[in-house]
Design an enzyme around this catalytic site. Structure first.
Site, PDB file in Angstrom:
ATOM      1  N   ALA A  69       0.811  -1.217   0.000  1.00 13.90           N
ATOM      2  CA  ALA A  69       0.000   0.000   0.000  1.00 13.90           C
ATOM      3  C   ALA A  69       0.842   1.264   0.000  1.00 13.90           C
ATOM      4  O   ALA A  69       0.407   2.292  -0.528  1.00 13.90           O
ATOM      5  CB  ALA A  69      -0.936   0.000   1.204  1.00 13.90           C
ATOM      6  N   GLN A 179      -7.036  -0.409   5.797  1.00 10.90           N
ATOM      7  CA  GLN A 179      -7.675  -0.920   7.011  1.00 10.90           C
ATOM      8  C   GLN A 179      -9.162  -1.211   6.825  1.00 10.90           C
ATOM      9  O   GLN A 179      -9.818  -1.690   7.737  1.00 10.90           O
ATOM     10  CB  GLN A 179      -7.493   0.078   8.164  1.00 10.90           C
ATOM     11  CG  GLN A 179      -6.061   0.248   8.615  1.00 10.90           C
ATOM     12  CD  GLN A 179      -5.455  -1.006   9.215  1.00 10.90           C
ATOM     13  OE1 GLN A 179      -6.158  -1.936   9.584  1.00 10.90           O
ATOM     14  NE2 GLN A 179      -4.136  -1.040   9.320  1.00 10.90           N
ATOM     15  N   CYS A 323       4.132   2.218  11.297  1.00 10.16           N
ATOM     16  CA  CYS A 323       5.078   3.069  10.574  1.00 10.16           C
ATOM     17  C   CYS A 323       5.570   4.229  11.427  1.00 10.16           C
ATOM     18  O   CYS A 323       6.514   4.913  11.047  1.00 10.16           O
ATOM     19  CB  CYS A 323       4.435   3.609   9.300  1.00 10.16           C
ATOM     20  SG  CYS A 323       4.033   2.327   8.100  1.00 10.16           S
TER      21      CYS A 323
END
Length: 383
Positions: A69, A179, A323
């Site tokens: 992604a 998500q 992240c």
């Protein structure tokens, strides 16, 4: 150890592991080669694209395979910016996007683009009217995530997309669906969405694989040069084993989506109810949010202290998003929701998966209570 970090990454389905292994062993040829081995690899690549498209309700020609992604988001945002800069250099997003989206816009700002970062409400949702009011004559892109990766807040992307297409048909609409896919229903065709990003390892697929849905007629400037793969948008030899594994995960995730939603909602609600018991804690997720994410803050306590205490008690959770979790800055998402800096530094994300049941939630609740007892004497020490 109980693993409650499914929003960061998931254990691959056993069938996915088998598929990746078998394809890696049998289809090792380059899909661009014209000999028989290459043709067989290309057939599997085409079949994977068809299955992904059918699952998403799109055309096979609208599926671009990527490494995940992060690449999909970068490809969508920068690809639009480079291709359509002659129309204008204004783009719209929110203050709570994933780092791969947020930092892409920060990069474009340094390149001379004008970016509007929209606020969100106390539940983490953007107002669709704010999006529409922000559109200008030189706006070329709107990028709004479907489900927030920290709090689980669901943005009204279908409503935004439909209104955008009605009022501003030339404005391109990108949605980070990482998500959302496999947890809540996604209707790409009727939602006015032009670009949609998916990551395999969030839905029990392999790491290093993702896709970008690109609506027919939309052109993207390639970020990498060197080959004609993926319709000329993404140069480089396709990773057939990971693509095949992702395809199986995408199909299974969509097949199981309704059952998963029904199973996770009561588990999530039990967790929310437990968190509300403690006046010192702040629940940052909403009952209207995604079924798999519960986020809370423990103001005055460092997030990493909470995380490691829970880990000692046999429970694995996360701070912020994967992240951003190794950085000590307060959560950009929580600050945008109006939370204090103390709350934004003490956020904990619990994310559920299809393996979890009531017994697991019982153990998690026990660990949360024990964590509270252990840390009670240190409350406020970091203020």
């Amino acid at each position: 150890m109980l693993y409650f970090d499914y929003a960061a990454s998931t254990p691959p389905y056993p069938d996915v592991i088998t598929t990746v292994s078998e394809v890696m062993n049998r289809h090792y040829a380059n899909a661009s080669s014209i000999h028989g081995y290459g043709e067989n690899a290309e057939k599997l690549l085409n079949k994977s694209r068809e299955v992904c498209a059918k699952t998403l309700g799109t055309k096979a020609s609208e599926i671009i395979f990527t490494s995940g992604a992060t690449e999909s988001n970068n490809m969508a945002i920068k690809g639009v910016a480079l291709r359509y800069h002659s129309r204008g250099k204004h783009m719209i997003t929110t203050k709570t996007e994933h780092a791969s989206v947020y930092e892409s816009f920060r990069f474009l700002e340094r390149m001379g683009y004008d970016i509007t970062y929209l606020p969100v409400d106390s539940k983490g949702r953007v107002n669709e009217e704010d999006v529409l009011h922000a559109v200008r004559k030189d706006t070329i892109l709107v990028s709004i995530m479907h489900v927030n990766n920290e709090t689980g807040a669901i943005h009204p992307v279908a409503e935004i997309g439909r209104k955008l297409k009605k009022e501003h048909p030339k404005v391109i609409f990108h949605v980070d669906g990482v998500q959302a896919f496999g947890k809540i229903k996604v209707d790409l065709v009727h939602s006015g969405i032009d670009l949609y990003s998916i990551s395999a390892h969030k839905i029990r697929g392999p790491k290093g694989a993702g896709l970008l849905y690109v609506r027919t007629g939309l052109e993207l400037a390639p970020l990498m040069s060197g080959g004609s793969q993926e319709g000329g948008v993404r140069a480089g030899t396709e990773n057939i084993p990971l693509i095949a594994g992702m395809t199986k995960a995408i199909r299974l995730a969509e097949e199981n989506r309704s059952d998963l939603y029904a199973r996770l909602i009561p588990l999530r609600d039990r967790l929310m109810e437990e968190i509300r018991r403690y006046p010192e804690w702040e629940l940052n997720s909403s009952p209207e949010g995604a079924p798999h994410i519960v986020h809370f803050s423990y103001p005055g306590m460092k997030a990493e202290v909470i995380l490691h205490t829970l880990e000692q008690l046999g429970v694995v959770v996360s701070t912020q998003s994967a992240c951003s979790s190794k950085y000590t800055e307060p959560s950009r998402v929580l600050l945008a929701m109006g939370k204090s800096e103390e709350a934004a530094r003490s956020g904990i994300r619990i994310s559920l998966g299809d393996v979890h049941n009531d017994e697991h939630i019982d153990q998690l609740i026990h660990a949360l209570r024990e964590m509270k007892k252990r840390l009670a004497n240190f409350e406020g020490w970091n203020r």
